[in-house]
Design a protein around this motif. Structure first.
Motif, mmCIF file in Angstrom:
data_model
loop_
_atom_site.group_PDB
_atom_site.id
_atom_site.type_symbol
_atom_site.label_atom_id
_atom_site.label_comp_id
_atom_site.label_asym_id
_atom_site.label_seq_id
_atom_site.Cartn_x
_atom_site.Cartn_y
_atom_site.Cartn_z
ATOM 1 N N UNK A 154 -12.461 42.786 -1.554
ATOM 2 C CA UNK A 154 -12.444 41.362 -0.826
ATOM 3 C C UNK A 154 -13.886 41.710 0.228
ATOM 4 N N UNK A 155 -14.430 40.481 0.220
ATOM 5 C CA UNK A 155 -15.737 40.475 0.921
ATOM 6 C C UNK A 155 -15.391 39.823 2.291
ATOM 7 N N UNK A 156 -15.769 40.770 3.257
ATOM 8 C CA UNK A 156 -15.471 40.374 4.610
ATOM 9 C C UNK A 156 -16.566 39.583 5.149
ATOM 10 N N UNK A 157 -17.865 40.147 4.865
ATOM 11 C CA UNK A 157 -18.662 39.625 5.377
ATOM 12 C C UNK A 157 -20.227 39.728 4.430
ATOM 13 N N UNK A 158 -21.156 38.880 4.632
ATOM 14 C CA UNK A 158 -22.140 38.764 3.798
ATOM 15 C C UNK A 158 -23.444 38.210 4.301
ATOM 16 N N UNK A 159 -24.575 38.385 3.785
ATOM 17 C CA UNK A 159 -25.983 37.633 4.119
ATOM 18 C C UNK A 159 -25.641 36.032 3.705
ATOM 19 N N UNK A 160 -26.117 35.484 4.636
ATOM 20 C CA UNK A 160 -26.114 33.848 4.353
ATOM 21 C C UNK A 160 -27.267 33.222 3.663
ATOM 22 N N UNK A 161 -28.470 34.204 3.260
ATOM 23 C CA UNK A 161 -29.602 33.824 2.642
ATOM 24 C C UNK A 161 -30.136 34.803 1.996
ATOM 25 N N UNK A 162 -30.964 35.516 2.311
ATOM 26 C CA UNK A 162 -31.560 36.668 1.503
ATOM 27 C C UNK A 162 -30.903 38.101 1.772
ATOM 28 N N UNK A 163 -31.036 39.091 0.647
ATOM 29 C CA UNK A 163 -30.398 40.247 1.279
ATOM 30 C C UNK A 163 -31.244 41.124 1.802
ATOM 31 N N UNK A 164 -30.791 42.087 2.322
ATOM 32 C CA UNK A 164 -31.670 43.251 3.430
ATOM 33 C C UNK A 164 -32.672 43.788 2.470
ATOM 34 N N UNK A 180 -11.698 57.688 0.267
ATOM 35 C CA UNK A 180 -10.302 57.148 -0.220
ATOM 36 C C UNK A 180 -10.039 55.516 -0.079
ATOM 37 N N UNK A 181 -10.283 55.294 1.120
ATOM 38 C CA UNK A 181 -10.063 53.752 1.090
ATOM 39 C C UNK A 181 -11.255 53.121 2.313
ATOM 40 N N UNK A 182 -12.204 53.377 2.045
ATOM 41 C CA UNK A 182 -13.570 53.045 2.907
ATOM 42 C C UNK A 182 -13.617 51.338 3.128
ATOM 43 N N UNK A 183 -14.291 51.181 4.254
ATOM 44 C CA UNK A 183 -14.898 50.025 4.400
ATOM 45 C C UNK A 183 -16.393 50.115 3.482
ATOM 46 N N UNK A 184 -16.724 49.187 2.758
ATOM 47 C CA UNK A 184 -18.217 49.547 1.894
ATOM 48 C C UNK A 184 -18.925 48.564 2.281
ATOM 49 N N UNK A 185 -20.043 49.134 2.548
ATOM 50 C CA UNK A 185 -21.512 48.251 2.957
ATOM 51 C C UNK A 185 -22.329 48.392 1.827
ATOM 52 N N UNK A 186 -22.466 47.155 1.018
ATOM 53 C CA UNK A 186 -23.123 47.280 -0.022
ATOM 54 C C UNK A 186 -24.551 46.574 0.367
ATOM 55 N N UNK A 187 -25.552 47.261 0.302
ATOM 56 C CA UNK A 187 -26.883 46.841 0.622
ATOM 57 C C UNK A 187 -27.972 47.296 -0.511
ATOM 58 N N UNK A 188 -28.463 46.056 -0.997
ATOM 59 C CA UNK A 188 -29.542 46.245 -2.067
ATOM 60 C C UNK A 188 -30.553 45.175 -2.096
ATOM 61 N N UNK A 189 -31.429 45.164 -3.163
ATOM 62 C CA UNK A 189 -32.436 44.282 -3.072
ATOM 63 C C UNK A 189 -31.698 42.701 -3.408
ATOM 64 N N UNK A 190 -30.709 42.450 -4.066
ATOM 65 C CA UNK A 190 -30.181 41.288 -4.249
ATOM 66 C C UNK A 190 -28.686 40.953 -3.549
ATOM 67 N N UNK A 191 -28.284 41.987 -2.907
ATOM 68 C CA UNK A 191 -26.940 41.667 -2.442
ATOM 69 C C UNK A 191 -26.650 42.569 -1.104
ATOM 70 N N UNK A 192 -26.061 41.792 -0.024
ATOM 71 C CA UNK A 192 -25.696 42.482 1.191
ATOM 72 C C UNK A 192 -24.286 41.907 1.584
ATOM 73 N N UNK A 193 -23.246 42.891 1.553
ATOM 74 C CA UNK A 193 -21.996 42.381 1.678
ATOM 75 C C UNK A 193 -21.217 43.806 2.258
ATOM 76 N N UNK A 194 -20.247 43.206 3.253
ATOM 77 C CA UNK A 194 -19.343 44.280 3.888
ATOM 78 C C UNK A 194 -17.618 44.053 2.925
ATOM 79 N N UNK A 195 -17.119 44.940 2.408
ATOM 80 C CA UNK A 195 -16.208 44.734 1.612
ATOM 81 C C UNK A 195 -15.133 45.755 1.803
ATOM 82 N N UNK A 196 -13.962 45.412 1.626
ATOM 83 C CA UNK A 196 -12.702 46.155 1.700
ATOM 84 C C UNK A 196 -11.686 45.980 0.556
ATOM 85 N N UNK A 197 -11.088 46.851 -0.141
ATOM 86 C CA UNK A 197 -10.026 46.854 -1.131
ATOM 87 C C UNK A 197 -8.679 46.381 -0.452
#
Length: 366
Positions: free
Chosen positions: A168-178, A145-162
């Motif tokens: 809205x991006x709460x946190x992310x990688x500062x250099x390379x993606x996971x 319904x209203x989750x905290x989203x952990x988006x982890x891929x080859x090009x992106x690493x972000x913690x997101x909430x709506x």
């Protein structure tokens, strides 16, 4: 969020069935998917076809070669998707394509196909943010319904909430993606790219017996991964490293590729769990949704599940059909936009390699 009155969704039930074609090609996966939204508010995946550009072990995929793969396979993949869905392009209401983020040449090659079909069949175009596509398909498949989203891929690493029609991006990688971190280490130890380097690292990690010390770099809500990759690579030059496993006469103090895969996974995933838990505490959510290609990793799902259960919550994840880049997620996010009256004019159907998740107006959510 707790204590809030639930707002009514601005997305009204469709008066007739809507069908969308989604085209994805931001990296080495070319995908075409067809989705249907019905008047009873149900969503049906009619087809979801994907073809992957796989390079030899030890090699990555270059933008030019990946774009060439997409151009060669586009017609086959789209025709296969239409055939499996039992529809023709005349039945489609809109053509959705990945506008960004991603690799420039592959993005442009798929956008060109979308534009061509739009002009040939007189269908509206909808440009879609790749990250929002992952989130919307994850929400649809899992029912979160209203989750905290952990988006982890080859090009992106972000913690997101709506919040307020924005992811809205709460946190992310500062250099390379996971995913990039794992893929690059797979190349160092010469693992196969088939079906994917990350999957093969996961399998090797299951055989690891030794947790080696690596940098643990969380910086507030953000993480840094380039240092941990360098440190893991440095172990391959250590005199204790045995690329082919232990041999006769070896002491117990040796390092195998499996130990390095295990140590890299455990450390990086612990960092991801930590910043996700912080975001959950901040917004008061009890749900975590893991999306993106690395979200298929069972060890990451297991570690996130332990944390979520300790907080009295749940973790939601999808299988490889929807985790790994695919056309159906682009169709889902694009059709939601289209039903809210959004279309991309031909003159603005360009691609951008840097298209942040929080730049999208999420008009279909309250």
């Amino acid at each position: 969020m707790p204590g809030r009155v639930k707002k009514r969704s601005p997305l009204k039930a469709p008066e007739r069935p809507y069908i969308a074609l989604g085209l994805e090609g931001s990296a080495n996966k070319l995908g075409a998917g067809i989705i249907k939204h019905s008047p009873d508010s149900s969503t049906d995946v009619l087809s979801n076809v994907r073809h992957t550009y796989i390079t030899p072990p030890g090699e990555g995929f270059l933008p030019r070669d990946t774009a060439q793969h997409h151009r060669e396979w586009a017609l086959t993949v789209i025709n296969d998707a239409l055939s499996k869905a039992g529809v023709s392009l005349h039945d489609i209401d809109c053509i959705c394509f990945t506008k960004g983020p991603g690799m420039g040449a592959p993005l442009v090659s798929v956008a060109l196909v979308a534009r061509t079909l739009s002009l040939l069949y007189n269908k509206p175009l909808v440009g879609v943010n790749h990250c929002v596509g992952h989130i919307e398909m994850g929400r649809q498949v899992t029912g979160a319904q209203n989750p905290v989203v952990l988006y982890v891929s080859g090009g992106n690493t972000q913690v997101i909430a709506y919040s307020q029609q924005c992811y809205r991006i709460f946190g992310e990688t500062l250099d390379i993606a996971v995913g990039n971190c794992l893929d690059r280490f797979a190349r160092v130890i010469n693992l196969s790219n088939d079906p994917s380097p990350g999957y093969n690292i996961e399998q090797e990690a299951k055989k690891g017996k030794r947790l080696l010390p690596l940098p643990y770099t969380t910086k507030g809500m953000d993480i840094s991964l380039s240092g941990i990759l360098t440190s893991t690579e440095a172990y391959t030059l250590d005199k204790r490293f045995r690329p082919n496993g232990p041999t006769e006469g070896d002491s117990e103090d040796i390092i195998t590729p499996q130990d390095l895969c295990f140590s890299l996974q455990e450390t990086v995933f612990a960092m991801l769990v930590e910043i996700t838990e912080r975001a959950m505490a901040h917004i008061g959510s009890k749900e975590v949704l893991i999306v993106g290609g690395v979200g298929c990793n069972e060890r990451l799902q297991e570690m996130m599940g332990v944390m979520a259960r300790e907080r009295g919550g749940n973790v939601f994840a999808t299988d490889e059909r929807f985790c790994i880049d695919n056309g159906i997620m682009i169709a889902q996010a694009g059709l939601l936009s289209y039903r809210m009256g959004y279309e991309t004019p031909l003159a603005k159907s360009t691609c951008t390699q840097r298209f942040r998740t929080d730049q999208v107006h999420v008009a279909w959510r309250a």
